[in-house]
Design an enzyme around this catalytic site. Structure first.
Site, PDB file in Angstrom:
ATOM      1  N   ASP A  61       0.881  -1.158   0.000  1.00 20.71           N
ATOM      2  CA  ASP A  61       0.000   0.000   0.000  1.00 20.71           C
ATOM      3  C   ASP A  61       0.919   1.208   0.000  1.00 20.71           C
ATOM      4  OD1 ASP A  61      -1.543   2.218   0.711  1.00 20.71           O
ATOM      5  OD2 ASP A  61      -2.858   1.072   2.025  1.00 20.71           O
ATOM      6  N   TYR A 153      -6.374  16.481  -8.202  1.00 19.13           N
ATOM      7  CA  TYR A 153      -5.570  15.501  -8.934  1.00 19.13           C
ATOM      8  C   TYR A 153      -4.411  16.177  -9.653  1.00 19.13           C
ATOM      9  CZ  TYR A 153      -4.478  12.003 -12.555  1.00 19.13           C
ATOM     10  OH  TYR A 153      -3.839  11.117 -13.390  1.00 19.13           O
TER      11      TYR A 153
END
Length: 248
Positions: A61, A153
């Site tokens: 992760d 983003y």
């Protein structure tokens, strides 16, 4: 073609989409690929498909520093080196600037920005020992040509560009290269969000959306010694999208 023979490469987010395509392509060129993914079961499936001896699954992760350390240690302990890191894992959220809340922005920072930062820091000590290494950050044309409803983003992607260039300056004398890929639209589940390819792509200069393999080929170039004099480089793979449309 096997110009990545014996290269040990860690690819993040390699359990699906663009990352999976990158891992598969690098393996066809002779690389041993570590399939880094938050979903370990999916990583195992991809590694098995690529084939024993050519790929291994790795629990990773990218938002967790301890998992970065564990993943890098696992690769080095198994193969004795780590030649290339491909920071591919990322998240996209389309939402207007005024409606984006702090938690959503922070989530993108954690994955797209801090995940890359932690990954680079995790691999640098081994690459310094080797006096050689290649770090490839899969960014986006959004870093310099953002679209609407993507402010958070785009901001995280732009930060990776600045970080990559600064790191390239520092790490170059140590034999470590840091380069970037800027994909445009690519036909993956993340970019199309499970819908049909937008007709917009008919109007870009090459008249179509990109395919994952086309990004993978650019990654392979930067992973190999074919790009030995490239650092801080940005390769745009967007079918000419950022040039404008071909509408008459």
């Amino acid at each position: 073609m096997s110009y990545l023979n014996n290269h040990v490469i860690l690819v993040t987010g390699a359990n699906r989409g663009q990352g999976k395509a990158i891992a598969q392509h690098l393996a066809t060129l002779g690389a041993i690929v570590a399939i880094g993914a938050r979903n370990y079961d999916e990583a195992k499936v991809v590694a098995k498909k690529i084939g024993e001896g050519h790929a291994i699954p790795v629990q990773l992760d990218v938002t967790k520093e301890l998992e970065w350390k564990s993943a890098v240690d696992e690769v080095i302990n198994k193969f004795g080196k780590l030649d290339v890191l491909v920071n591919n894992a990322g998240a996209l959220k389309r939402k207007s600037f005024t409606e984006t809340n702090l938690d959503e922005y922070q989530q993108l920072i954690n994955i797209n920005q801090l995940g890359v930062f932690m990954g680079m820091q995790a691999v640098i000590p081994q690459m310094e020992k080797q006096q050689k290494g290649s770090i490839i950050n899969n960014v986006s044309i959004s870093a310099f040509a953002p679209i609407s409803q993507s402010s958070a983003y785009a901001a995280t992607k732009a930060s990776v560009v600045a970080m990559s260039k600064a790191a390239a300056i520092e790490l170059g004398p140590k034999g470590i290269r840091v380069n970037m890929i800027h994909p445009g639209g690519v036909e993956t589940a993340m970019s199309t969000q499970g819908k049909d390819v937008p007709t917009y792509y008919d109007s870009v200069p090459l008249g179509r959306i990109g395919q994952p393999i086309e990004i993978a080929r650019a990654v392979a170039f930067l992973a190999s010694d074919e790009s030995s004099y490239c650092t801080g480089t940005e390769i745009v793979v967007d079918g000419g999208m950022t040039l404008g449309t071909s509408d008459e």
